[in-house]
Design a protein around this motif. Structure first.
Motif, PDB file in Angstrom:
ATOM      1  N   GLU A 106      -4.137   4.983  -7.745  1.00 10.67           N
ATOM      2  CA  GLU A 106      -4.853   3.870  -7.113  1.00 10.67           C
ATOM      3  C   GLU A 106      -5.996   4.435  -6.263  1.00 10.67           C
ATOM      4  N   THR A 107      -7.157   3.812  -6.338  1.00 11.40           N
ATOM      5  CA  THR A 107      -8.337   4.348  -5.642  1.00 11.40           C
ATOM      6  C   THR A 107      -8.045   4.676  -4.182  1.00 11.40           C
ATOM      7  N   LYS A 108      -7.413   3.733  -3.471  1.00 15.22           N
ATOM      8  CA  LYS A 108      -7.135   3.919  -2.040  1.00 15.22           C
ATOM      9  C   LYS A 108      -6.394   5.222  -1.774  1.00 15.22           C
ATOM     10  N   LEU A 109      -5.495   5.567  -2.703  1.00 14.88           N
ATOM     11  CA  LEU A 109      -4.650   6.750  -2.486  1.00 14.88           C
ATOM     12  C   LEU A 109      -5.267   8.011  -3.072  1.00 14.88           C
ATOM     13  N   ALA A 110      -5.753   7.902  -4.309  1.00 10.10           N
ATOM     14  CA  ALA A 110      -6.224   9.084  -5.048  1.00 10.10           C
ATOM     15  C   ALA A 110      -7.233   9.892  -4.245  1.00 10.10           C
ATOM     16  N   GLU A 111      -8.087   9.170  -3.505  1.00 13.77           N
ATOM     17  CA  GLU A 111      -9.144   9.858  -2.753  1.00 13.77           C
ATOM     18  C   GLU A 111      -8.595  10.673  -1.585  1.00 13.77           C
ATOM     19  N   GLN A 112      -7.419  10.298  -1.106  1.00 17.86           N
ATOM     20  CA  GLN A 112      -6.907  10.909   0.123  1.00 17.86           C
ATOM     21  C   GLN A 112      -5.772  11.904  -0.087  1.00 17.86           C
ATOM     22  N   MET A 218      -3.996   1.927   9.407  1.00 22.60           N
ATOM     23  CA  MET A 218      -3.540   2.974   8.493  1.00 22.60           C
ATOM     24  C   MET A 218      -4.659   4.004   8.336  1.00 22.60           C
ATOM     25  N   ASP A 219      -4.330   5.260   8.647  1.00 31.26           N
ATOM     26  CA  ASP A 219      -5.342   6.318   8.548  1.00 31.26           C
ATOM     27  C   ASP A 219      -4.810   7.418   7.632  1.00 31.26           C
ATOM     28  N   LEU A 220      -5.256   7.376   6.379  1.00 32.89           N
ATOM     29  CA  LEU A 220      -4.694   8.301   5.392  1.00 32.89           C
ATOM     30  C   LEU A 220      -5.199   9.737   5.548  1.00 32.89           C
ATOM     31  N   ARG A 226       0.067   9.369   5.326  1.00 40.63           N
ATOM     32  CA  ARG A 226       0.136   9.584   3.870  1.00 40.63           C
ATOM     33  C   ARG A 226       1.603   9.658   3.435  1.00 40.63           C
ATOM     34  N   HIS A 227       2.426  10.306   4.240  1.00 39.37           N
ATOM     35  CA  HIS A 227       3.845  10.405   3.903  1.00 39.37           C
ATOM     36  C   HIS A 227       4.484   9.011   3.870  1.00 39.37           C
ATOM     37  N   PHE A 228       4.137   8.197   4.866  1.00 35.06           N
ATOM     38  CA  PHE A 228       4.692   6.833   4.901  1.00 35.06           C
ATOM     39  C   PHE A 228       4.289   6.048   3.651  1.00 35.06           C
ATOM     40  N   ILE A 229       3.023   6.171   3.259  1.00 38.15           N
ATOM     41  CA  ILE A 229       2.565   5.434   2.078  1.00 38.15           C
ATOM     42  C   ILE A 229       3.222   5.977   0.806  1.00 38.15           C
ATOM     43  N   LEU A 230       3.505   7.270   0.772  1.00 33.14           N
ATOM     44  CA  LEU A 230       4.247   7.820  -0.379  1.00 33.14           C
ATOM     45  C   LEU A 230       5.659   7.235  -0.422  1.00 33.14           C
ATOM     46  N   PHE A 307      -2.209  -3.669   0.620  1.00 35.70           N
ATOM     47  CA  PHE A 307      -2.624  -2.293   0.899  1.00 35.70           C
ATOM     48  C   PHE A 307      -3.618  -1.787  -0.146  1.00 35.70           C
ATOM     49  N   THR A 308      -3.369  -2.089  -1.433  1.00 31.94           N
ATOM     50  CA  THR A 308      -4.185  -1.507  -2.507  1.00 31.94           C
ATOM     51  C   THR A 308      -5.463  -2.304  -2.785  1.00 31.94           C
TER      52      THR A 308
END
Ligand SMILES: Nc1ncnc2c1ncn2[C@@H]1O[C@@H]2COP(=O)(O)O[C@H]2[C@H]1O
Ligand SMILES: [Zn+2]
Length: 362
Positions: A106-112, A218-220, A226-230, A307-308
């Motif tokens: 997902e774009t939001k995640l992949a970048e971070q 939320m600050d990735l 990031r761990h929480f979102i995982l 979120f996404t």
């Protein structure tokens, strides 16, 4: 698949593996058929999928992983899943891993996400239910299973999945070339991810996620966030089967209910109280599905969609979820009608709110 004679085994295997390889070229699509992939790989879906994903994500290169050790580790994990469980088997693990990969992209995640995050996410998904006995925690507690006392009746199964994974990691030596503090950190983070899949902790995670989304804080860039979102992504992947297209979703629903019913049959046999959802005579598949979707899946995926946003995948998943729920509503209606015919003294019920939704079914 066509049965084949030993003489044609090799040729057919090549053909199957060719088809499996073709499927892997579309591993990031939501309608990926993991059941077909498992047949094409001769029951090796988890190992094959993980090797492929580790390759395409550049993890083998980044962590300088030894392919022999990786294969040994994944083989152990796959073998430790119980193939006789209708639901909690290696195909479920592969399904969750494929979903996790879609979420990681997902774009939001992949970048971070860092390579370590991706490594942890995929590993946790692949191993999150390893050696699952096919019965739930209350059953282990009431039958005084040694795992229940070992883990003091809390997150019994999840703790076991995690500790088993750590055991296999150490035995395979997969991380033995990394600095000790790094492999220790990996083991701990894997634990925190796997333990998050305890469905009893759903509210805790949902409340925190809602707070972050409401406060937009939320600050990735932060490793803790990031761990929480995982953790959330893994939770979503674990219960995403009602968001798959109907034919795939239906198979998972039937499998999970079959596993519940087998536990119920065991409880009946040993004169134990039959657990909720485990009584084949009273808990129908459609009713279980509607409850699960309404109380677990919808609340979680509504927040995941927030979120996404804007996410094509989340839209697709929500579309399937609503259609599948409508299908189950219609099937529940048919089921209760059939029940009424066998027990004519029971009044014919109204189609319980699902009818308007059922009209959406193509
Ligand atoms: N389609 C479904 N219907 C009912 N329960 C489900 C379904 N999918 C997953 N679950 C439950 O959700 C749980 C999530 O964690 P587990 O995989 O350990 O076990 C899973 C099942 O108990
Ligand atoms: Zn699971």
């Amino acid at each position: 698949l066509m049965p084949h004679t030993p003489g044609s085994l090799h040729l057919l295997d090549d053909d199957y593996l060719g088809q499996a390889a073709h499927m892997l070229s579309k591993v990031d699509t939501w309608n990926f058929d993991i059941f077909l992939f498992d047949r094409l790989t001769n029951g090796n879906s988890l190992v094959t999928l993980m090797c492929h994903l580790f390759n395409v994500c550049g993890l083998i290169h980044h962590f300088q992983l030894d392919m022999v050790k990786l294969h040994r580790f994944l083989g152990m994990v796959q073998e430790d899943y119980h193939s006789h469980n209708p639901y909690h088997n290696a195909v479920h693990a592969a399904d969750v891993t494929q979903a996790m990969y879609c979420y990681i992209k997902e774009t939001k995640l992949a970048e971070q996400l860092t390579p370590l995050d991706v490594f942890l996410g995929l590993m946790a998904a692949a191993a999150h239910d390893v050696d699952h006995p096919g019965v739930n925690q209350p059953f282990l507690i009431k039958t005084r299973h040694h795992l229940a006392s070992l883990y003091q009746n809390t997150s019994v199964l999840e703790s076991h999945h995690w500790r088993s994974t750590v055991g296999m990691l150490r035995e395979s030596g997969l991380l033995s070339h990394l600095p000790a503090d790094m492999s220790q950190d990996i083991e701990q983070q894997l634990g925190s991810l796997i333990l998050a899949t305890d469905i009893n902790r759903q509210n805790e995670f949902l409340i925190t996620l809602r707070e972050h989304l409401d406060n937009q804080d939320m600050d990735l860039q932060l490793a803790t966030h990031r761990h929480f979102i995982l953790q959330i992504a893994l939770k979503c992947a674990d219960v995403c089967n009602p968001c798959r297209e109907w034919e795939l979703s239906r198979q998972w629903s039937e499998r999970v209910c079959e596993e519940f019913y087998r536990q119920g049959d065991l409880e009946r046999k040993f004169d134990l109280e039959i657990s909720p959802l485990c009584d084949q005579q009273t808990d129908s598949v459609p009713a279980i599905q509607i409850g699960f979707i309404s109380y677990i899946v919808e609340p979680l995926f509504e927040e995941w969609q927030r979120f996404t946003e804007p996410s094509m995948l989340s839209q697709i998943m929500m579309g399937h979820l609503h259609k599948n729920k409508a299908c189950w509503s219609r099937l529940r209606y048919v089921h209760t009608l059939a029940e009424t015919k066998t027990h004519p003294h029971v009044e014919e019920p109204e189609p319980e709110g699902g009818q308007e939704e059922a009209e959406d079914i193509p």
